[in-house]
Design an enzyme around this catalytic site. Structure first.
Site, mmCIF file in Angstrom:
data_model
loop_
_atom_site.group_PDB
_atom_site.id
_atom_site.type_symbol
_atom_site.label_atom_id
_atom_site.label_comp_id
_atom_site.label_asym_id
_atom_site.label_seq_id
_atom_site.Cartn_x
_atom_site.Cartn_y
_atom_site.Cartn_z
ATOM 1 N N HIS A 232 5.892 0.000 -7.704
ATOM 2 C CA HIS A 232 4.917 -0.299 -6.645
ATOM 3 C C HIS A 232 4.300 -1.701 -6.776
ATOM 4 C CE1 HIS A 232 4.988 3.956 -5.544
ATOM 5 N NE2 HIS A 232 4.797 4.250 -6.806
HETATM 6 O O1 RIB Z 1 -0.013 4.367 -5.865
HETATM 7 C C1 RIB Z 1 0.580 3.424 -6.739
HETATM 8 C C2 RIB Z 1 -0.474 2.646 -7.448
HETATM 9 O O2 RIB Z 1 -1.258 3.524 -8.261
HETATM 10 C C3 RIB Z 1 0.103 1.607 -8.430
HETATM 11 O O3 RIB Z 1 -0.784 0.537 -8.509
HETATM 12 C C4 RIB Z 1 0.147 2.345 -9.724
HETATM 13 O O4 RIB Z 1 0.037 1.460 -10.843
HETATM 14 C C5 RIB Z 1 -1.092 3.187 -9.632
HETATM 15 O O5 RIB Z 1 -2.198 2.381 -10.031
#
Ligand code: RIB
Ligand code: CA
Length: 306
Positions: A232
């Site tokens: 992500h």
């Molecule tokens: O939903 C994904 C996010 O939440 C990313 O930043 C992951 O590291 C968690 O923090």
């Protein structure tokens, strides 16, 4: 070279983003925030990261809890008991200078030059805006991993509606979204699509990323929507490297702060001005709604190769 500050709740995918960002931009500082793990643990993790890669990057500690609600439990089930897969002993303490002061002072003293990349809950950014409203004017741009808008069939990962970073501090996120900062949002709509395999991570010869990923990959493979590991946070860097690889829309955005849809990021779905219009007068932010997966993966994995 673009000067960046990464604001992070440094968990596993955050580490990919910080490594990637440190290789392609001038990473001048890391600020930590409560999220995947506590702000104290995130501070220790950031120090461990810098020590492993022999990077002399200053680490600053930020908010230990959201603006209004009590903190959500850390995501130890996803990122491991220490936020980095639980594979390394961490010799560092959790002491660090104040992250909010660092964010404000850096943006204030370098107007138009600093890109802040927020890959955890937006608590630090909201406090910086509250303490120094011209933060919105002086920042070059803010790039956020967060939110979910339902494009490509991707909605929340904390509920049907809400993504973790936004859900973890919806009040902070709504303050940030209402600001006049130039914001680009990388929501789950695109970040869920870019997944890498354990073999691809191993092929980068990056032992640190390979080792910390094991726990996170095991978690990912148990999820219906993942066939491998979503990175992500790294998509924030990928966007800045190659914005042409992303399909974007320009919309004002708000965040629902309570009730069953707490943490949902919402945009107007048509052009009319509604009665009690929550979007009236707000800046239109850049929202990524699709991505050239192969182009992004190729550059990310090639860059991470030692
Ligand atoms: O939903 C994904 C996010 O939440 C990313 O930043 C992951 O590291 C968690 O923090
Ligand atoms: Ca994160």
């Amino acid at each position: 070279m673009r000067k960046i500050i990464i604001d992070t709740d440094i968990g596993v995918d955050d580490a990919f983003a910080v490594r990637y960002g440190s290789l392609v931009f001038d990473l001048i500082g890391i600020t930590t925030v409560n999220g995947n793990c506590t702000a104290n643990m995130a501070t220790q993790n950031a120090k461990l990261f810098c020590s492993h890669y022999k990077k002399n990057i200053k680490v600053y500690k930020g908010a230990s809890r959201p603006l209004v609600e009590p903190p959500s439990p850390p995501s130890f089930d996803i990122h491991g008991k220490d936020g980095l897969g639980g594979v390394y002993d961490n010799p560092f303490d959790d002491k660090a200078p104040n992250a909010i002061e660092y964010l404000i002072n850096n943006v204030k003293e370098n107007p138009g030059e600093i890109t802040v990349i927020a890959i955890g809950p937006l608590t630090n950014i909201a406090i910086a805006l509250n303490l120094y409203p011209d933060f919105a004017k002086d920042i070059k741009e803010l790039v956020i991993m967060g939110g979910a808008f339902g494009f490509n069939g991707h909605n929340g990962n904390m509920s049907h509606f809400a993504e973790f970073n936004i859900y973890s501090d919806p009040h902070a996120a709504d303050i940030v979204m209402q600001s006049s900062m130039p914001i680009t949002i990388l929501p789950l709509d695109v970040t869920n699509k870019v997944q890498i395999t354990a073999k691809e991570v191993a092929n980068t010869n990056d032992e640190f990323l390979k080792n910390i990923s094991k726990f996170y990959i095991d978690f990912s493979l148990k999820q219906k929507i993942f066939h491998d590991m979503a990175v992500h946070d790294a998509l924030t860097i990928a966007y800045l490297v190659n914005p042409q690889a992303f399909t974007t829309i320009k919309k004002p955005c708000r965040v629902i702060t309570s009730g069953i849809a707490k943490g949902q990021t919402v945009i107007p779905r048509d052009e009319r001005v509604a009665p009690n219009d929550c979007f009236l007068g707000l800046k239109e932010h850049t929202i990524c709604i699709d991505v050239d997966v192969n182009a992004v993966k190729e550059h990310l994995l090639n860059t991470l190769k030692i």
